[in-house]
Design a protein around this motif. Structure first.
Motif, short mmCIF file in Angstrom:
data_model
loop_
_atom_site.label_atom_id
_atom_site.label_comp_id
_atom_site.label_asym_id
_atom_site.label_seq_id
_atom_site.Cartn_x
_atom_site.Cartn_y
_atom_site.Cartn_z
N ALA A 29 0.83 -1.20 0.00
CA ALA A 29 0.00 0.00 0.00
C ALA A 29 0.86 1.24 0.00
CB ALA A 29 -0.91 -0.01 1.22
N GLN A 30 0.30 2.34 -0.49
CA GLN A 30 1.02 3.59 -0.52
C GLN A 30 1.19 4.13 0.90
OE1 GLN A 30 2.39 5.08 -3.31
NE2 GLN A 30 1.87 3.08 -4.16
N VAL A 31 2.32 4.82 1.13
CA VAL A 31 2.60 5.33 2.45
C VAL A 31 2.07 6.73 2.64
CG1 VAL A 31 4.43 5.99 4.04
CG2 VAL A 31 4.63 3.89 2.72
N ASP A 32 2.38 7.64 1.74
CA ASP A 32 2.04 9.04 1.93
C ASP A 32 0.54 9.21 2.00
OD1 ASP A 32 4.69 9.57 1.84
OD2 ASP A 32 4.74 10.12 -0.27
N GLY A 33 0.10 9.75 3.15
CA GLY A 33 -1.32 10.01 3.31
C GLY A 33 -2.15 8.79 3.60
N ASP A 34 -1.50 7.66 3.87
CA ASP A 34 -2.27 6.44 4.10
C ASP A 34 -1.75 5.73 5.32
OD1 ASP A 34 -2.36 3.19 3.04
OD2 ASP A 34 -4.20 4.34 3.20
N GLY A 35 -2.57 5.66 6.39
CA GLY A 35 -2.12 5.07 7.64
C GLY A 35 -1.79 3.61 7.53
N ASP A 36 -2.61 2.83 6.77
CA ASP A 36 -2.31 1.41 6.62
C ASP A 36 -0.99 1.20 5.91
OD1 ASP A 36 -4.54 0.61 7.94
OD2 ASP A 36 -5.76 0.33 6.15
N GLU B 78 1.11 16.35 7.04
CA GLU B 78 2.46 15.83 6.84
C GLU B 78 2.82 14.71 7.83
OE1 GLU B 78 5.28 19.01 6.82
OE2 GLU B 78 4.05 20.29 5.53
N ARG B 79 1.84 14.33 8.65
CA ARG B 79 2.12 13.31 9.67
C ARG B 79 2.60 11.98 9.10
NH1 ARG B 79 -0.12 14.02 14.85
NH2 ARG B 79 0.45 16.14 15.45
N ASP C 167 2.27 -0.89 7.31
CA ASP C 167 2.81 -2.02 6.57
C ASP C 167 4.28 -1.81 6.22
OD1 ASP C 167 0.33 -3.09 6.70
OD2 ASP C 167 -0.22 -2.66 4.62
N ALA C 168 4.59 -0.65 5.70
CA ALA C 168 5.92 -0.44 5.15
C ALA C 168 6.97 -0.18 6.22
CB ALA C 168 5.90 0.73 4.16
N PHE C 169 6.61 0.51 7.29
CA PHE C 169 7.64 0.95 8.22
C PHE C 169 7.47 0.46 9.65
CE2 PHE C 169 7.50 3.99 4.75
CZ PHE C 169 8.81 3.88 4.31
N LEU C 170 6.35 -0.15 9.96
CA LEU C 170 6.18 -0.70 11.30
C LEU C 170 6.02 -2.21 11.22
CD1 LEU C 170 3.91 2.04 12.90
CD2 LEU C 170 6.38 1.75 13.09
N LEU C 171 5.08 -2.69 10.45
CA LEU C 171 4.98 -4.14 10.26
C LEU C 171 6.12 -4.67 9.40
CD1 LEU C 171 1.15 -4.63 9.63
CD2 LEU C 171 2.43 -5.05 11.72
N ARG C 172 6.66 -3.80 8.54
CA ARG C 172 7.79 -4.16 7.66
C ARG C 172 7.43 -5.17 6.59
NH1 ARG C 172 12.10 -0.58 8.27
NH2 ARG C 172 12.00 0.20 10.39
N GLU C 173 6.17 -5.53 6.49
CA GLU C 173 5.72 -6.47 5.47
C GLU C 173 4.34 -6.07 4.98
OE1 GLU C 173 5.75 -10.47 6.80
OE2 GLU C 173 7.93 -10.64 6.82
N PRO C 174 3.99 -6.37 3.74
CA PRO C 174 2.64 -6.07 3.25
C PRO C 174 1.62 -7.08 3.75
CG PRO C 174 3.89 -7.17 1.53
CD PRO C 174 4.86 -6.95 2.68
N ARG C 175 0.38 -6.65 3.90
CA ARG C 175 -0.71 -7.55 4.23
C ARG C 175 -1.09 -8.32 2.97
NH1 ARG C 175 -3.25 -4.80 8.96
NH2 ARG C 175 -2.10 -2.85 9.20
N ARG D 267 6.90 8.12 9.02
CA ARG D 267 7.79 7.21 8.29
C ARG D 267 9.24 7.48 8.64
NH1 ARG D 267 7.92 7.96 1.96
NH2 ARG D 267 8.99 9.85 2.66
N ARG D 268 9.64 8.75 8.62
CA ARG D 268 11.02 9.08 8.97
C ARG D 268 11.33 8.70 10.41
NH1 ARG D 268 9.65 13.92 6.07
NH2 ARG D 268 9.35 15.01 8.06
N ARG D 269 10.37 8.94 11.28
CA ARG D 269 10.58 8.61 12.68
C ARG D 269 10.71 7.11 12.88
NH1 ARG D 269 10.20 11.56 17.07
NH2 ARG D 269 9.92 10.52 19.08
N ALA D 270 9.84 6.33 12.21
CA ALA D 270 9.89 4.87 12.34
C ALA D 270 11.23 4.32 11.86
CB ALA D 270 8.74 4.25 11.55
N GLU D 271 11.74 4.86 10.77
CA GLU D 271 13.02 4.38 10.25
C GLU D 271 14.14 4.58 11.26
OE1 GLU D 271 13.12 6.80 6.73
OE2 GLU D 271 12.60 5.11 5.43
N ARG D 272 14.03 5.64 12.07
CA ARG D 272 15.09 5.95 13.03
C ARG D 272 14.94 5.19 14.34
NH1 ARG D 272 15.54 12.26 13.86
NH2 ARG D 272 17.16 11.49 15.27
N VAL D 273 13.69 5.06 14.84
CA VAL D 273 13.54 4.57 16.21
C VAL D 273 13.10 3.12 16.35
CG1 VAL D 273 13.01 6.91 16.97
CG2 VAL D 273 11.14 5.34 16.49
#
Length: 324
Positions: free
Chosen positions: A2-9, A118-119, A13-21, A124-130
């Motif tokens: 799924a797309q990241v920008d503007g989309d919570g799911d 812009e959240r 998937d991309a930066f917290l679950l690290r895998e697609p559903r 996304r940037r925050r997840a990549e770091r922490v």
């Protein structure tokens, strides 16, 4: 994906679950080799709701987690009921941890002035770091806590655990909560929980749980519990804009279950707290007896009190020996 920008799911998937559903619940169950009702039982134990049969909500990580839980049963290490208890304790602990970390992340973005639009990109940037650091810290803290717990429990008869129990709460907290803003209330709770946890652990006790305006702690020794109670009252009395504290102490058998404590001793400590005056500590006769002869404390018997659900008893106030 799924797309990241503007989309919570997409963000999850991309930066917290690290895998697609990519799987439905039936597909996950089939891949794990169990009926879907049994898979859902484990899923609910972990704290996740059932989803529609055709909802594509699961990843390869979900398949791996289900296989791991089932493997603990088939290997004979635990029976299924114990594995479900493990799953529930993990679900409760990690849900609270995740909520607190997400809240802190949102507060950091608010403080930085990030607009809502812009959240997702900022998250996304925050997840990549922490996220990698948080994952390592989670495993580290859990291993250290497990080592400490195993050292205490491994040779202990869990059917006959005897402990000193303390219950402390802030006086008139409900009234104060109506008179201050939400952010002020949050800061007050943070200060209370942080100070209380520091005092309990540094003095040699263990925090069982905090409930916003109260903290439940235990110790193997009565004098440690009494010292914790005194330090809690003294420290919070010095705190600016902090309500007074009152503490109830009791000693006796307790039931340990999934990181929590139950039983008459716990109930008694709670009831004594409700009967305590602001800034004072009430102890049941059993704990007071164990403090007899300890020169660090001074005990004073008070009039007999009716303790709801537990009858009458004559508790003692606990003070420092040098108190006038």
């Amino acid at each position: 994906m799924a797309q990241v920008d503007g989309d919570g799911d997409g963000l999850r998937d991309a930066f917290l679950l690290r895998e697609p559903r990519r799987y439905t619940s039936h597909q996950v169950a089939e891949m794990a080799g169990v009926p879907v009702y049994r898979a859902r039982r484990f899923w609910r134990a972990l704290g996740f709701a059932n989803v529609p049969d055709d909802a594509v909500e699961f990843t390869d990580l979900d398949v791996e987690a289900l296989r791991t839980l089932l493997g603990m049963v088939t290997s004979g290490v635990y029976d299924e009921e114990h594995v479900l208890l493990i799953a529930r304790s993990l679900g409760r602990a990690t849900a609270r941890l995740a909520e607190s970390q997400a809240e802190l992340g949102a507060e950091a973005l608010d403080k930085a002035g990030v607009p809502l639009a812009e959240r997702p990109r900022a998250w996304r940037r925050r997840a990549e770091r922490v996220v990698p650091d948080l994952a390592r810290l989670l495993v580290y803290a859990w291993q250290r806590q497990l080592a400490a717990a195993a050292g205490r429990i491994a040779e202990q008869d869990m059917s006959a655990v005897r402990m000193a129990v303390g219950f402390a709460d802030l006086v008139a907290f409900t009234r104060m909560s109506r008179q201050i803003t939400g952010s002020e209330l949050a800061r007050l709770i943070d200060r209370f929980e942080g100070r209380s946890a520091d005092i309990v652990t540094s003095t040699g006790g263990r925090v069982v749980k905090t409930l916003g305006d109260s903290v439940l702690f235990v110790s193997d020794q009565a004098h440690v519990a009494a010292e914790i109670a005194l330090r809690l009252v003294e420290t919070h009395a010095r705190g600016k804009d902090m309500p007074e504290l009152r503490v109830g102490l009791a000693a006796g058998p307790v039931i340990w279950r999934m990181g929590d404590v139950f039983g008459t001793t716990v109930n008694l400590a709670s009831r004594l707290t409700a009967l305590s005056l602001p800034g004072t500590i009430l102890a049941d006769p059993q704990l007071a007896e164990e403090l007899e002869g300890d020169r660090a404390f001074r005990l004073r018997e008070v009039n007999r009190l009716s303790v709801r659900g537990l009858g009458e008893l004559a508790p003692y106030t606990v003070m420092r020996a040098e108190s006038p």
